[in-house]
Design a protein around this motif. Structure first.
Motif, short mmCIF file in Angstrom:
data_model
loop_
_atom_site.label_atom_id
_atom_site.label_comp_id
_atom_site.label_asym_id
_atom_site.label_seq_id
_atom_site.Cartn_x
_atom_site.Cartn_y
_atom_site.Cartn_z
N ARG A 38 35.42 38.98 42.78
CA ARG A 38 36.19 37.92 43.46
C ARG A 38 35.99 38.02 44.98
NH1 ARG A 38 40.43 35.45 40.51
NH2 ARG A 38 40.26 36.00 38.31
N ARG A 98 25.26 42.34 40.81
CA ARG A 98 25.71 43.34 39.84
C ARG A 98 25.26 44.74 40.24
NH1 ARG A 98 28.33 40.68 36.22
NH2 ARG A 98 29.05 42.67 35.49
N ASP A 120 31.72 44.87 31.96
CA ASP A 120 30.54 45.66 31.58
C ASP A 120 30.75 47.14 31.87
OD1 ASP A 120 30.70 45.45 34.34
OD2 ASP A 120 28.52 45.42 34.62
N ARG A 169 34.90 30.32 31.53
CA ARG A 169 34.56 31.66 32.04
C ARG A 169 34.12 32.58 30.90
NH1 ARG A 169 37.71 35.21 35.52
NH2 ARG A 169 39.70 34.25 35.02
N ASP A 173 30.60 34.36 31.01
CA ASP A 173 30.59 35.82 31.07
C ASP A 173 29.92 36.46 29.84
OD1 ASP A 173 31.92 35.52 33.47
OD2 ASP A 173 33.90 36.08 32.70
#
Ligand code: DC
Length: 211
Positions: A38, A98, A120, A169, A173
């Motif tokens: 975020r 990521r 994850d 989402r 995701d």
């Protein structure tokens, strides 16, 4: 006692609420990785710089009161809007984002005695975690909880819009190519649809103390 706990699951499953309770009971550090995505989203929404440049020198800190700091400035509230939720899911598909956040998250977990939640954590960030939980709930129930939470905050909310936003989402995701949301093979599945927050926290605490 399990020293490194990974909690994954879709939006609105109760991961952060439950993880905070478990962290407080055990005296562990709680790390909210969603807040980090975020913060990246917020920074990109405020800048015309390329995401790849912007992520390079980003500073994200989480303190022990669950406050979030972006480049030294508190953004705890600013990152919780529906726009930033969507944008966080958007930016999280990029490998370079990521990679950067995974590195930061692993560093944060180095001290041990941590409970980290996200999408994850059990599969990518902390594959050797001592305990992995996959926390889920039906889409309807997750939307209902989010609806009530926002209503309590005095916001005007539309149940169907919330449900749609969560479904979108979930899709993004779980379908992204890099590190999609999925249950690690060795994760324990908890469906919280018909459980209270305390019941879920109790289950995790029991799992933490069993060998
Ligand atoms: O947990 P949250 O709703 O605050 O997360 C916001 C978004 O960030 C989520 O839709 C996907 C992304 N995210 C991710 O890709 N990997 C994580 N470990 C945590 C969050």
């Amino acid at each position: 006692m399990k020293k490194i706990i990974a909690v994954d699951g879709p939006a609105g499953a109760g991961k952060s609420t439950v993880s905070k309770i478990v962290a407080a009971k055990l005296g562990y550090t709680y790390i909210d990785t969603g807040a980090m995505y975020r913060a990246v989203a917020l920074k990109s929404s405020r800048s015309c710089e390329d995401l790849i440049m912007l992520i390079d020198d980003i500073e994200i800190e989480l303190d022990d009161r669950a406050r979030v700091f972006l480049d030294g400035v508190e953004v705890t509230k600013e990152i919780r809007t529906p726009e930033i939720s969507k944008l966080a899911s958007d930016v999280s598909k990029f490998g370079f984002v990521r990679k950067k956040l995974t590195e930061l998250q692993r560093k944060m977990a180095e001290r041990g005695s941590v409970i980290m939640d996200g999408r994850d954590i059990g599969t990518q960030v902390l594959p050797n975690a001592d305990l992995k939980i996959f926390l889920t709930a039906s889409l309807n129930e997750r939307a209902r909880r989010r609806f009530e939470e926002l209503q309590m905050k005095g916001q005007e909310v539309d149940f169907d819009a919330i449900k749609k936003e969560i479904a979108l989402r979930d899709k993004q995701d779980t379908e992204r190519e890099i590190a999609p949301l999925k249950k690690a093979e060795d994760a324990i599945l908890i469906d919280s649809t018909n459980l209270t927050i305390d019941e879920v926290a109790g289950k995790i605490l029991t799992l933490c103390s069993t060998d």
